[in-house]
Design a protein around this motif. Structure first.
Motif, short mmCIF file in Angstrom:
data_model
loop_
_atom_site.label_atom_id
_atom_site.label_comp_id
_atom_site.label_asym_id
_atom_site.label_seq_id
_atom_site.Cartn_x
_atom_site.Cartn_y
_atom_site.Cartn_z
N PRO A 151 0.82 -1.21 0.00
CA PRO A 151 0.00 0.00 0.00
C PRO A 151 0.86 1.27 0.00
O PRO A 151 1.96 1.30 0.55
CB PRO A 151 -0.79 -0.10 1.31
CG PRO A 151 -0.80 -1.56 1.64
CD PRO A 151 0.50 -2.10 1.12
N LEU A 152 0.32 2.29 -0.64
CA LEU A 152 0.94 3.63 -0.70
C LEU A 152 2.33 3.62 -1.33
O LEU A 152 3.15 4.49 -1.05
CB LEU A 152 0.97 4.28 0.68
CG LEU A 152 -0.39 4.48 1.35
CD1 LEU A 152 -0.22 5.07 2.74
CD2 LEU A 152 -1.30 5.35 0.49
N SER A 153 2.58 2.65 -2.19
CA SER A 153 3.87 2.58 -2.86
C SER A 153 3.77 2.86 -4.35
O SER A 153 4.79 2.94 -5.03
CB SER A 153 4.48 1.18 -2.68
OG SER A 153 3.74 0.22 -3.42
N GLY A 154 2.54 2.96 -4.86
CA GLY A 154 2.35 3.12 -6.30
C GLY A 154 2.24 1.79 -7.01
O GLY A 154 1.98 1.74 -8.21
N SER A 155 2.42 0.69 -6.31
CA SER A 155 2.34 -0.65 -6.90
C SER A 155 0.88 -1.04 -7.07
O SER A 155 0.05 -0.72 -6.22
CB SER A 155 3.04 -1.67 -6.00
OG SER A 155 2.77 -2.98 -6.45
N HIS A 183 1.08 2.71 9.40
CA HIS A 183 1.52 1.94 8.23
C HIS A 183 3.01 2.20 8.04
O HIS A 183 3.41 3.35 7.83
CB HIS A 183 0.73 2.33 6.99
CG HIS A 183 1.21 1.67 5.74
ND1 HIS A 183 1.08 0.33 5.53
CD2 HIS A 183 1.85 2.18 4.66
CE1 HIS A 183 1.61 0.03 4.36
NE2 HIS A 183 2.10 1.13 3.82
N GLN A 184 3.80 1.15 8.15
CA GLN A 184 5.25 1.25 8.02
C GLN A 184 5.82 2.35 8.92
O GLN A 184 6.66 3.16 8.50
CB GLN A 184 5.66 1.45 6.56
CG GLN A 184 5.27 0.28 5.69
CD GLN A 184 5.68 0.46 4.24
OE1 GLN A 184 5.85 1.58 3.75
NE2 GLN A 184 5.83 -0.65 3.54
N TRP A 213 -16.46 -5.43 2.45
CA TRP A 213 -15.72 -4.51 3.29
C TRP A 213 -14.50 -4.06 2.50
O TRP A 213 -13.85 -4.87 1.84
CB TRP A 213 -15.27 -5.22 4.58
CG TRP A 213 -14.35 -4.43 5.44
CD1 TRP A 213 -14.69 -3.54 6.40
CD2 TRP A 213 -12.91 -4.49 5.44
NE1 TRP A 213 -13.55 -3.03 7.01
CE2 TRP A 213 -12.44 -3.60 6.42
CE3 TRP A 213 -11.96 -5.20 4.70
CZ2 TRP A 213 -11.10 -3.40 6.69
CZ3 TRP A 213 -10.62 -5.01 4.96
CH2 TRP A 213 -10.20 -4.12 5.96
N GLU A 214 -14.21 -2.76 2.55
CA GLU A 214 -13.03 -2.22 1.88
C GLU A 214 -12.26 -1.33 2.85
O GLU A 214 -12.86 -0.59 3.63
CB GLU A 214 -13.43 -1.36 0.67
CG GLU A 214 -14.16 -2.11 -0.40
CD GLU A 214 -14.57 -1.22 -1.55
OE1 GLU A 214 -13.86 -0.21 -1.83
OE2 GLU A 214 -15.60 -1.51 -2.17
N GLN A 215 -10.95 -1.42 2.77
CA GLN A 215 -10.07 -0.54 3.54
C GLN A 215 -9.27 0.30 2.56
O GLN A 215 -8.80 -0.20 1.53
CB GLN A 215 -9.12 -1.36 4.39
CG GLN A 215 -8.07 -0.53 5.11
CD GLN A 215 -7.14 -1.39 5.93
OE1 GLN A 215 -7.44 -1.69 7.06
NE2 GLN A 215 -6.02 -1.81 5.34
N ALA A 216 -9.12 1.58 2.87
CA ALA A 216 -8.30 2.48 2.04
C ALA A 216 -7.44 3.32 2.97
O ALA A 216 -7.84 3.64 4.09
CB ALA A 216 -9.18 3.37 1.18
N PHE A 217 -6.26 3.67 2.48
CA PHE A 217 -5.34 4.57 3.20
C PHE A 217 -5.20 5.86 2.41
O PHE A 217 -5.34 5.89 1.20
CB PHE A 217 -3.95 3.96 3.34
CG PHE A 217 -3.82 2.82 4.30
CD1 PHE A 217 -4.78 2.54 5.26
CD2 PHE A 217 -2.69 2.01 4.26
CE1 PHE A 217 -4.64 1.49 6.15
CE2 PHE A 217 -2.54 0.96 5.14
CZ PHE A 217 -3.50 0.70 6.09
N SER A 218 -4.87 6.92 3.16
CA SER A 218 -4.59 8.22 2.56
C SER A 218 -3.51 8.89 3.39
O SER A 218 -3.55 8.85 4.62
CB SER A 218 -5.85 9.08 2.56
OG SER A 218 -5.54 10.43 2.27
N ASN A 254 -6.79 -0.64 -0.42
CA ASN A 254 -5.71 -1.61 -0.32
C ASN A 254 -6.14 -2.99 0.18
O ASN A 254 -5.34 -3.91 0.20
CB ASN A 254 -4.58 -1.07 0.57
CG ASN A 254 -5.05 -0.75 1.96
OD1 ASN A 254 -5.58 -1.59 2.67
ND2 ASN A 254 -4.85 0.49 2.38
N TRP A 255 -7.40 -3.13 0.58
CA TRP A 255 -7.87 -4.44 1.02
C TRP A 255 -9.36 -4.50 0.78
O TRP A 255 -10.11 -3.61 1.17
CB TRP A 255 -7.58 -4.65 2.49
CG TRP A 255 -7.64 -6.08 2.99
CD1 TRP A 255 -8.31 -7.13 2.44
CD2 TRP A 255 -6.98 -6.60 4.14
NE1 TRP A 255 -8.12 -8.26 3.19
CE2 TRP A 255 -7.31 -7.96 4.24
CE3 TRP A 255 -6.17 -6.03 5.12
CZ2 TRP A 255 -6.85 -8.78 5.27
CZ3 TRP A 255 -5.70 -6.84 6.14
CH2 TRP A 255 -6.03 -8.20 6.21
#
Length: 165
Positions: free
Chosen positions: A34-38, A120-121, A141-146, A156-157
């Motif tokens: 997550p949050l890596s651009g991948s 996160h990290q 269910w969805e999880q997102a980071f910002s 991301n999930w």
């Protein structure tokens, strides 16, 4: 009743998570970095079990087992009557420590949106959970980071729940 109508008929306060009572097969899709651009995703199974409601619908507890990942977790959900919102708190068996609560509510459309902070990290990020597509036999269910919480959400999930027979 259509899926949409089933979602609209759901409670938004106490009892809102009663739909989870029972046993579920869960298909997980998780972003590897997550949050890596991948854009590389992994898929894996899980089984979730919500044994029942507590506090007249104001609390809910479920356990989820990820057999191919060698860990399990549980979510405690509590309804705050004064704030008219739910807090969702996660813990897994690897760490044994409750994560910060994610708080929010279900809207009139039957979709639940919950926000909070996550580590996160080693860095604090905004976190969003969305519960949607809720029927008698399915839910998502969805999880997102910002990094900022200003609309730059990266999902991301994703967990797709299917009730067992």
């Amino acid at each position: 009743m259509t899926d949409s109508a089933a979602s609209l008929a759901r409670p938004t306060g106490p009892g809102a998570f009663d739909f989870l009572i029972g046993t579920w097969h869960v298909t997980n899709r998780r972003l590897r970095e997550p949050l890596s651009g991948s854009g590389e995703w992994e898929e894996f199974p899980a089984t979730a079990n919500c044994r029942g409601t507590l506090f007249d619908g104001g609390a809910n507890l479920d356990e989820i087992v990820f057999p191919t990942k060698d860990f399990s977790g549980l979510t405690l959900r509590l309804y705050d009557t004064e704030r008219d919102e739910w807090s969702l708190t996660w813990v897994n068996n690897r760490i044994g420590r409750m994560s910060p609560s994610i708080v929010g509510r279900f809207g009139p459309n039957g979709v639940g949106e919950f926000h909070g902070e996550e580590i996160h990290q080693g860095a604090s990020v905004r976190c969003r959970f969305i519960w949607s597509g809720i029927t008698a036999d399915s839910a998502r269910w969805e999880q997102a980071f910002s990094r900022t919480g200003d609309g730059d959400w990266e999902t991301n999930w994703i967990m797709d729940f299917r009730r067992t027979a």
